[in-house]
Design a protein around this motif. Structure first.
Motif, PDB file in Angstrom:
ATOM      1  N   ASP A  31      34.674  -3.008  -1.331  1.00 44.75           N
ATOM      2  CA  ASP A  31      34.890  -4.397  -0.932  1.00 44.75           C
ATOM      3  C   ASP A  31      36.034  -4.958  -1.775  1.00 44.75           C
ATOM      4  N   ALA A  32      37.219  -4.990  -1.206  1.00 46.40           N
ATOM      5  CA  ALA A  32      38.408  -5.451  -1.917  1.00 46.40           C
ATOM      6  C   ALA A  32      38.762  -6.883  -1.549  1.00 46.40           C
ATOM      7  N   SER A  33      37.794  -7.658  -1.093  1.00 44.90           N
ATOM      8  CA  SER A  33      38.069  -9.021  -0.633  1.00 44.90           C
ATOM      9  C   SER A  33      38.587  -9.924  -1.752  1.00 44.90           C
ATOM     10  N   GLY A  34      38.244  -9.630  -3.000  1.00 45.79           N
ATOM     11  CA  GLY A  34      38.703 -10.464  -4.109  1.00 45.79           C
ATOM     12  C   GLY A  34      39.962  -9.951  -4.783  1.00 45.79           C
ATOM     13  N   SER A  37      46.862  -7.805  -2.497  1.00 43.83           N
ATOM     14  CA  SER A  37      47.547  -6.632  -1.951  1.00 43.83           C
ATOM     15  C   SER A  37      48.347  -5.956  -3.051  1.00 43.83           C
ATOM     16  N   LEU A  72      46.653  -1.158  -1.069  1.00 43.72           N
ATOM     17  CA  LEU A  72      45.843  -2.162  -0.389  1.00 43.72           C
ATOM     18  C   LEU A  72      46.769  -3.156   0.305  1.00 43.72           C
ATOM     19  N   ARG A  74      47.026  -6.362   3.165  1.00 44.87           N
ATOM     20  CA  ARG A  74      46.260  -7.421   3.833  1.00 44.87           C
ATOM     21  C   ARG A  74      46.974  -7.881   5.085  1.00 44.87           C
TER      22      ARG A  74
END
Length: 74
Positions: A31-34, A37, A72, A74
């Motif tokens: 979970d890389a929501s926080g 990029s 990563l 976004r």
């Protein structure tokens, strides 16, 4: 086994897996929501069990460590 994610400064940003795992194929959810990029590094560490002692091998023989880049977007 341990699967960790680091930023480019070497700071640990996530630990995805920690503990014993059965041999075979496994998946981990990240979970890389926080996170912003950019480039990250994930590292997989595995240490074989010492079958004679029934605990982790301290000798270092057979240890596996692999690091890979992760981009990563976004």
């Amino acid at each position: 086994m341990m699967l960790t994610v680091f930023n480019t400064l070497g700071q640990k940003v996530a630990t995805l897996v920690q503990g014993e795992q059965e041999a075979g194929y496994h998946e981990a959810v990240f979970d890389a929501s926080g996170l912003a990029s950019g480039m990250y590094v994930y590292r997989l560490q595995a240490r074989p069990l010492n079958s004679a002692m029934g605990r982790d091998s301290k000798s270092g023989a057979g240890d596996f460590v692999q690091a890979r880049r992760l981009l990563l977007l976004r």
